[in-house]
Design a protein around this motif. Structure first.
Motif, short mmCIF file in Angstrom:
data_model
loop_
_atom_site.label_atom_id
_atom_site.label_comp_id
_atom_site.label_asym_id
_atom_site.label_seq_id
_atom_site.Cartn_x
_atom_site.Cartn_y
_atom_site.Cartn_z
N TYR A 135 42.24 26.42 40.22
CA TYR A 135 42.83 27.20 41.31
C TYR A 135 44.17 26.63 41.78
N GLN A 136 44.56 25.47 41.31
CA GLN A 136 45.86 24.91 41.70
C GLN A 136 47.04 25.71 41.16
N GLN A 137 46.81 26.55 40.16
CA GLN A 137 47.90 27.32 39.57
C GLN A 137 48.33 28.50 40.42
N PHE A 138 47.51 28.88 41.40
CA PHE A 138 47.79 30.07 42.18
C PHE A 138 48.52 29.74 43.47
N PRO A 139 49.23 30.73 44.05
CA PRO A 139 49.99 30.48 45.27
C PRO A 139 49.10 30.06 46.44
N LYS A 140 49.63 29.17 47.26
CA LYS A 140 48.94 28.77 48.49
C LYS A 140 49.33 29.74 49.61
N GLY A 141 48.35 30.13 50.39
CA GLY A 141 48.59 31.03 51.50
C GLY A 141 48.94 30.28 52.77
N ILE A 142 49.84 30.86 53.55
CA ILE A 142 50.23 30.30 54.85
C ILE A 142 49.81 31.29 55.93
N ILE A 143 49.10 30.81 56.93
CA ILE A 143 48.70 31.67 58.04
C ILE A 143 49.91 31.87 58.95
N GLU A 144 50.46 33.07 58.94
CA GLU A 144 51.63 33.38 59.76
C GLU A 144 51.24 33.70 61.19
N TYR A 145 50.13 34.42 61.33
CA TYR A 145 49.69 34.84 62.66
C TYR A 145 48.22 35.26 62.56
N ALA A 146 47.44 34.97 63.57
CA ALA A 146 46.03 35.35 63.59
C ALA A 146 45.59 35.52 65.03
N VAL A 154 47.61 37.56 59.44
CA VAL A 154 48.66 37.77 58.45
C VAL A 154 48.82 36.49 57.66
N ILE A 155 48.75 36.61 56.34
CA ILE A 155 48.94 35.47 55.45
C ILE A 155 50.15 35.74 54.57
N SER A 156 50.99 34.73 54.37
CA SER A 156 52.12 34.88 53.47
C SER A 156 51.93 34.00 52.24
N PHE A 157 52.60 34.38 51.16
CA PHE A 157 52.59 33.57 49.94
C PHE A 157 53.82 33.93 49.11
N TYR A 158 54.20 33.03 48.23
CA TYR A 158 55.36 33.25 47.37
C TYR A 158 54.90 33.58 45.95
N SER A 159 55.57 34.56 45.38
CA SER A 159 55.25 34.92 43.99
C SER A 159 56.44 35.66 43.38
N GLU A 160 56.64 35.43 42.08
CA GLU A 160 57.67 36.15 41.34
C GLU A 160 57.13 37.46 40.78
N GLU A 161 55.84 37.69 40.94
CA GLU A 161 55.23 38.93 40.44
C GLU A 161 55.70 40.12 41.29
N ASP A 162 55.65 41.30 40.67
CA ASP A 162 56.05 42.53 41.36
C ASP A 162 54.81 43.27 41.84
N TYR A 163 54.41 43.00 43.07
CA TYR A 163 53.22 43.61 43.64
C TYR A 163 53.57 44.82 44.50
N LYS A 164 52.65 45.74 44.60
CA LYS A 164 52.81 46.91 45.45
C LYS A 164 52.77 46.51 46.92
#
Length: 281
Positions: A135-146, A154-164
């Motif tokens: 699971y270390q290969q996947f993006p880590k989520g950051i809690i922006e607001y709860a 709301v969780i944020s994460f970084y990715s180069e993938e093109d998601y909807k």
């Protein structure tokens, strides 16, 4: 007289048996009807909205005097609603990211719609490498607001993938409206179900003690454990709710889902003051 009493007893047993069978069978029949009646809608969701769905996993670490341990959660759901550059923002339920296990440290892992869980990876002849290492290969989520009062986060994460990126509807769903859901129940990925809104006004829903009640909409799209945090969508593929949980019968079969309605989602996001332009793909 004895014959009449026996006939009455047989009749009572028969009625009870019929009711039990109905309780067991009817949820499955309703699910099949919903899926069959909404095949085109489900296919539209699969083609145009599937990549908006993420799986949220918690990795919990504990430290005792001489031993450190970690555990991986079964996973829950979230929906991408905003993008800034290569930074994505996903809505989910507050209780999905809550530290319920009192861990010393928790990592939130975000998996895209096409990422394999550790179990699926091994089933596809993947080389064993340890669950934490995998699971270390996947993006880590950051809690922006709860906020617990909305049971939203709301969780944020970084990715180069093109998601909807899904839009949030500006109209609340009405009684009888067709809705669909993408979620990860019981660790399964990208399960799409459809149903109808069956509440005319918001219903209170919350913890068993009644201390935290939320005004939710009730719907018949099948959800289960692991579906919390997933998006409830209208036919325009807009978010009209975020699933928080559901009701089950005595045999633990799905009766209805409960979702935080879009007006409360908007209130929650306004309190966060998220602003800015979305990059819808």
């Amino acid at each position: 007289m004895k014959i009449k009493k026996r006939n009455v007893l047989i009749l009572i047993i028969l009625i009870i048996s019929i009711n039990i069978v109905s309780i067991i069978v009817m949820p499955r029949i309703r699910f099949n009807i919903n899926q069959n009646n909404n095949k085109s809608f489900i296919e539209k969701v699969r083609e145009d909205a599937l990549s908006s769905s993420v799986m949220i996993i918690q990795e919990n670490y504990r430290q005792s005097e001489n031993v450190s341990t970690n555990s991986i959660s079964a996973g829950a759901s979230g929906a991408i609603f905003k993008k800034e550059g290569n930074k994505y923002f996903a809505l989910t339920a507050y209780h999905v990211i809550e530290n319920r296990e009192n861990a010393d440290r928790t990592n939130i892992i975000i998996m895209g719609y096409d990422d394999l869980s550790f179990k699926d990876y091994l089933n596809n002849d993947g080389k064993y490498q340890g669950i934490s290492n995998y699971y270390q290969q996947f993006p880590k989520g950051i809690i922006e607001y709860a906020d617990e009062k909305y049971d939203l986060a709301v969780i944020s994460f970084y990715s180069e993938e093109d998601y909807k990126v899904l839009s949030i509807s500006d109209k609340s769903p009405e009684y009888g409206d067709i809705v669909a859901n993408i979620s990860n129940p019981h660790g399964k990925r990208n399960v799409i179900t459809a149903g109808k809104v069956v509440s005319r006004t918001p219903n209170p829903f919350g913890d068993e003690d009644g201390k935290m009640q939320h005004p939710v909409i009730k719907h018949t799209a099948l959800i289960s454990e692991g579906s919390s945090g997933s998006a409830l969508m209208n036919k325009d593929l807009e978010i009209v709710g975020i699933n928080l949980g559901g009701n089950q019968n005595l045999f633990r079969q799905h009766i209805s889902g409960m979702a935080m309605p879009m007006d409360k989602i908007v209130d929650f996001l306004n309190e966060w003051d998220y602003g800015g332009e979305d990059e819808n793909s």
